[in-house]
Design a protein around this motif. Sequence first.
Motif, mmCIF file in Angstrom:
data_model
loop_
_atom_site.group_PDB
_atom_site.id
_atom_site.type_symbol
_atom_site.label_atom_id
_atom_site.label_comp_id
_atom_site.label_asym_id
_atom_site.label_seq_id
_atom_site.Cartn_x
_atom_site.Cartn_y
_atom_site.Cartn_z
ATOM 1 N N SER A 99 9.787 8.107 30.885
ATOM 2 C CA SER A 99 9.385 7.058 29.947
ATOM 3 C C SER A 99 9.710 7.504 28.527
ATOM 4 N N GLY A 100 9.688 6.541 27.621
ATOM 5 C CA GLY A 100 9.963 6.857 26.224
ATOM 6 C C GLY A 100 9.624 5.665 25.363
ATOM 7 N N SER A 101 9.609 5.894 24.070
ATOM 8 C CA SER A 101 9.227 4.809 23.176
ATOM 9 C C SER A 101 9.797 5.048 21.783
ATOM 10 N N ALA A 102 10.101 3.958 21.089
ATOM 11 C CA ALA A 102 10.501 4.031 19.682
ATOM 12 C C ALA A 102 9.757 2.925 18.938
ATOM 13 N N THR A 103 9.154 3.274 17.804
ATOM 14 C CA THR A 103 8.366 2.303 17.043
ATOM 15 C C THR A 103 8.737 2.368 15.562
ATOM 16 N N LEU A 104 8.821 1.200 14.942
ATOM 17 C CA LEU A 104 9.065 1.088 13.496
ATOM 18 C C LEU A 104 7.967 0.200 12.917
ATOM 19 N N SER A 105 7.492 0.560 11.728
ATOM 20 C CA SER A 105 6.389 -0.236 11.185
ATOM 21 C C SER A 105 6.444 -0.295 9.671
ATOM 22 N N SER A 106 5.802 -1.314 9.140
ATOM 23 C CA SER A 106 5.675 -1.481 7.693
ATOM 24 C C SER A 106 4.332 -2.148 7.401
ATOM 25 N N THR A 107 3.567 -1.544 6.495
ATOM 26 C CA THR A 107 2.214 -2.043 6.213
ATOM 27 C C THR A 107 1.974 -2.061 4.704
ATOM 28 N N THR A 108 1.241 -3.045 4.261
ATOM 29 C CA THR A 108 0.787 -3.080 2.871
ATOM 30 C C THR A 108 -0.732 -3.088 2.855
ATOM 31 N N GLU A 109 -1.321 -2.287 1.951
ATOM 32 C CA GLU A 109 -2.779 -2.167 1.879
ATOM 33 C C GLU A 109 -3.240 -2.361 0.447
ATOM 34 N N ILE A 110 -4.403 -2.974 0.315
ATOM 35 C CA ILE A 110 -5.045 -3.071 -1.004
ATOM 36 C C ILE A 110 -6.465 -2.546 -0.870
ATOM 37 N N ILE A 111 -6.873 -1.722 -1.808
ATOM 38 C CA ILE A 111 -8.299 -1.395 -1.913
ATOM 39 C C ILE A 111 -8.735 -1.834 -3.303
ATOM 40 N N ALA A 112 -9.866 -2.527 -3.364
ATOM 41 C CA ALA A 112 -10.385 -3.022 -4.642
ATOM 42 C C ALA A 112 -11.897 -2.888 -4.630
ATOM 43 N N ASN A 113 -12.477 -2.709 -5.806
ATOM 44 C CA ASN A 113 -13.941 -2.668 -5.846
ATOM 45 C C ASN A 113 -14.477 -3.319 -7.115
ATOM 46 N N SER A 114 -15.794 -3.421 -7.153
ATOM 47 C CA SER A 114 -16.430 -4.134 -8.256
ATOM 48 C C SER A 114 -16.472 -3.302 -9.532
ATOM 49 N N SER A 115 -15.954 -2.088 -9.505
ATOM 50 C CA SER A 115 -15.813 -1.294 -10.734
ATOM 51 C C SER A 115 -14.461 -1.531 -11.385
ATOM 52 N N GLY A 116 -13.716 -2.484 -10.876
ATOM 53 C CA GLY A 116 -12.437 -2.833 -11.486
ATOM 54 C C GLY A 116 -11.241 -2.122 -10.882
ATOM 55 N N LEU A 117 -11.482 -1.315 -9.879
ATOM 56 C CA LEU A 117 -10.381 -0.579 -9.239
ATOM 57 C C LEU A 117 -9.578 -1.531 -8.344
ATOM 58 N N ARG A 118 -8.274 -1.446 -8.405
ATOM 59 C CA ARG A 118 -7.433 -2.182 -7.443
ATOM 60 C C ARG A 118 -6.125 -1.408 -7.275
ATOM 61 N N TYR A 119 -5.950 -0.836 -6.125
ATOM 62 C CA TYR A 119 -4.732 -0.083 -5.820
ATOM 63 C C TYR A 119 -4.025 -0.743 -4.640
ATOM 64 N N THR A 120 -2.711 -0.752 -4.732
ATOM 65 C CA THR A 120 -1.886 -1.272 -3.628
ATOM 66 C C THR A 120 -0.968 -0.158 -3.148
ATOM 67 N N ASP A 121 -0.836 -0.048 -1.852
ATOM 68 C CA ASP A 121 0.048 0.972 -1.294
ATOM 69 C C ASP A 121 0.884 0.337 -0.180
ATOM 70 N N ARG A 122 2.059 0.891 0.000
ATOM 71 C CA ARG A 122 2.917 0.425 1.098
ATOM 72 C C ARG A 122 3.300 1.625 1.942
ATOM 73 N N HIS A 123 3.320 1.423 3.245
ATOM 74 C CA HIS A 123 3.673 2.487 4.178
ATOM 75 C C HIS A 123 4.763 1.979 5.112
ATOM 76 N N THR A 124 5.698 2.845 5.420
ATOM 77 C CA THR A 124 6.603 2.577 6.540
ATOM 78 C C THR A 124 6.449 3.725 7.535
ATOM 79 N N GLY A 125 6.901 3.493 8.736
ATOM 80 C CA GLY A 125 6.796 4.547 9.742
ATOM 81 C C GLY A 125 7.844 4.392 10.820
ATOM 82 N N VAL A 126 8.276 5.518 11.352
ATOM 83 C CA VAL A 126 9.173 5.513 12.506
ATOM 84 C C VAL A 126 8.710 6.625 13.425
ATOM 85 N N SER A 127 8.628 6.339 14.708
ATOM 86 C CA SER A 127 8.239 7.378 15.661
ATOM 87 C C SER A 127 8.990 7.182 16.971
ATOM 88 N N VAL A 128 9.284 8.288 17.605
ATOM 89 C CA VAL A 128 9.932 8.248 18.932
ATOM 90 C C VAL A 128 9.252 9.281 19.822
#
Lengths: 433, 446
Positions: A141-170
């Motif tokens: 058996s075997g597997s190959a995976t590709l991914s792309s994700t966007t994340e936001i974290i924000a809070n009531s202290s005014g913080l807002r960060y955005t990050d993007r991730h990609t990934g490849v695995s076999v």
Amino acid sequence: MRWWVAVALIDRILKQGERRVDEVEVFFAEGIAVSADLKRRNVHIATRSEECGLGIRTIEKGRMGSSTTHNPKQWRECLDAAIASGRIATPQQWDGLPHPAALGTDFLCYDPSLTVDPQTAYGLLERMLEGSAEHEAKVTSGSATLSSTTEIIANSSGLRYTDRHTGVSVSLEAICEQSTGSEFAQSCFFDIDPYAVGERAAFLASHSAGGTNIPTGDYDVLLSPIAYAELLGAAFIPALSGRNVHAGRSRLAADLCKPIVDSQISMYDDPFRCRGLGSTFWDAEGTPTRRVDFVSDGVLSSFAYDLRTAYRFCKESTASAIRSGPNGGTGIGHHNFIVDGPRTDVADERVIYVHSVVGAHTANPMSGDFSVEISNACMMEGGEFKDPIRSAMLAGNVFTMHKEIGGISKEIRQIGSLVLPSIKLISQRIIGK
Amino acid sequence: MSGLPAIRYHDLRHVTGQATLIDIDNGVVESAGTSFFNRAILRVLGPRGWGILQIDNFSPCSKKKFNSLLASASRLAAITQQDVNLADAHHGALRVPAMKEDPRGVGIEEKTTLLAEIELAARHPDVVNRRANYIERSEQVVFSDSSGHKFSYEICRSGFNVLAVASRNGTVQMGYERVHSIRGFDLRHRQEYGKKAANIAVALLDAGHVKGGRMRVVLNPELAGVFAHEAVGHATEGDLVQEGSSILAGKVGEQIGNDQLNIIDDPGLSEFGFEPCDAEGVAVQRTELIRDGVVNAFMHSRETLAAIGHGMAGHARAMAAEPPLVRMSNTFIENGDATLEEILEVCGNGILLKGSRGGQVDPGRGIFQFNAEYGSLIEHGECTSMVRDVSLSGEILSTLHGILLCGNDRTMHPGYCGKGGQSVPVSDGAPHILLSDAVVGGSGAH
């Protein structure tokens, strides 16, 4: 969901939440992944995943509540559940969510050239199969995976960060007679070598075939980074968590400033490691990350803290909060955990090489005692793989084995959020069959 | 959908629901809340293999939208090469067993109070940490396929774990108890589990280490159930057999164990691994994996049954939005006729292993390993001193021949099983069993 829609939704949740509780934190993630799986040498399944997760945390007078949902339209219910959850939680010392800081704006784990499509996954599988043909083993058996994700974290202290991730695995699994071999690679960048993964999996299976048993005794053992990661993760790393330390669940709780491992070994978390799988400028609570030295020249120098545990025990957060997934809560962990020290040719003298172990998760997480079956093990000398070992157990203790180190290898390997060398251990108990 | 590969079959499995988790750590309510999930999987069988869409936050959609989803999955299937066929199977769903008390009818405040009583019961001067968790997961599952089968059901699993950590003079040990069920709310009057966890943790402080090596071993029902699961269950999963990753491939009809040995998997049993129907809508049924020591049948999905035969479909299981895998559900060794006293007497000198810290198997190599929570030395047929951190490993084919006696006291124990990145609820069970010449792992000098 369109990105500006997500941003507007987060603002709305923060506004609504602030009317009801002291502080609010919102996490939103959305992404896609494509994978292709082999059954023997044929592509069997091709999959596309669309992931979406919303998490809300509320704090009211030191009481923390949280809830998650896959459905952003369900945010009111999610907010209600978080606030209700907080009403039951025990109040604790709480000094506020982080404020925004001037942090790097690069995406540390993002490769814009990485294409999330089935044909790319198919191509990775083809290369792995080509590599596997170098040895006499059958691919199971075997597997190959590709991914792309966007994340936001924000809070009531005014913080807002955005990050993007990609990934490849076999990954690939192979068998030769009654010997199995598996190998894998993963990266945030399209820089993995699928051919080498296929070749190694087939090599491990074929080289392990026809192994013989060895007598019970004490042997010098060389753990590959994979075997080392399995044992390290089962008991040692959890003992560095500040929460476990203060809760009485860490064997290392009373060892701060004491030598706990070989004096040449250091262990640290480097959240800015180039191409590290866990590299990030902020942790799962939005606290700016920094290098954390857990063990310096053999001496225990720090434990890992998130905000919650730090506030409770009058410590400083080490920005070690991690999230278990788009719909998971936060806990204490690390970003890129590195074991370092002077590097030598650890395989020159005769050792038992252990590629992986079966049953590391059954180790005693409190005492560190383990007894596991060794896999793809063989005698090694002059850096060469020699006589394979059919079956044997390795018994020991994850903590004391770090005082029995005979050296660490020049080569290192990234295994998830761990960056490890091979580690040579002196006089370890092997139970033969 | 012109230009798209032909669709031979498709199915949709949509799972919604909520999970309630409570975590009490040394008297502090760390969390007590509810989260929501909504995930679906659409599988399309193209001319060759599967194209799959996994969708978070799915909602039933118009025919036009659904057709576009089918087209997307079909395009994925176009890259597959494996010739997949589906065996005919009887579809149907059992009624989910009624709960004595629906956990959803109990307020989270009351649940927290009851869990705190269990956690508090683990108090002891040597116990430095007590931790209790309550887990409740309620799922609404809707399944439909292109053959016109439609099923929907609702199932709620709930239970708790309690951990006690004892420490003295630098030695740290733990006791761990768990109760999980599909039979309804079960948090009331359960303080004895907290006490038991504490008593085991404290007793283990004074326990010795066993010297590893070959010896006679008695497994208690919980650990013998894990043994059945690891040593036999995984190796009889049809997908592993099909891909050549099981040592039991080609061994149907072959004697591999004691002729009194019967190992069963039954998803219809009202235990923690219960499934009303499998993840392909197939009716579940009892499968005798080992009958009188002979490999009798494999567990199957429709695909693996068509590919290799020898067994029954109805064993495909999946987490929400994950592809079905051939899995165990409720796996057990059937009762024999020996009493525990007879087993200890025949054992003579050896070790009794109790409780489970989990296990793992490499079914292709035929090697398994599992760890006991603790053990007792057996000397002249009597249990004597307590030992800790004992594991057992062995080879499937030789170990099953080494089962000398099966007891008459089977009990079932809940747990979770991981495979292919998916974790599903299971139960394992057995009576006490006696193994000859088993390999015990331990780091003791004597």
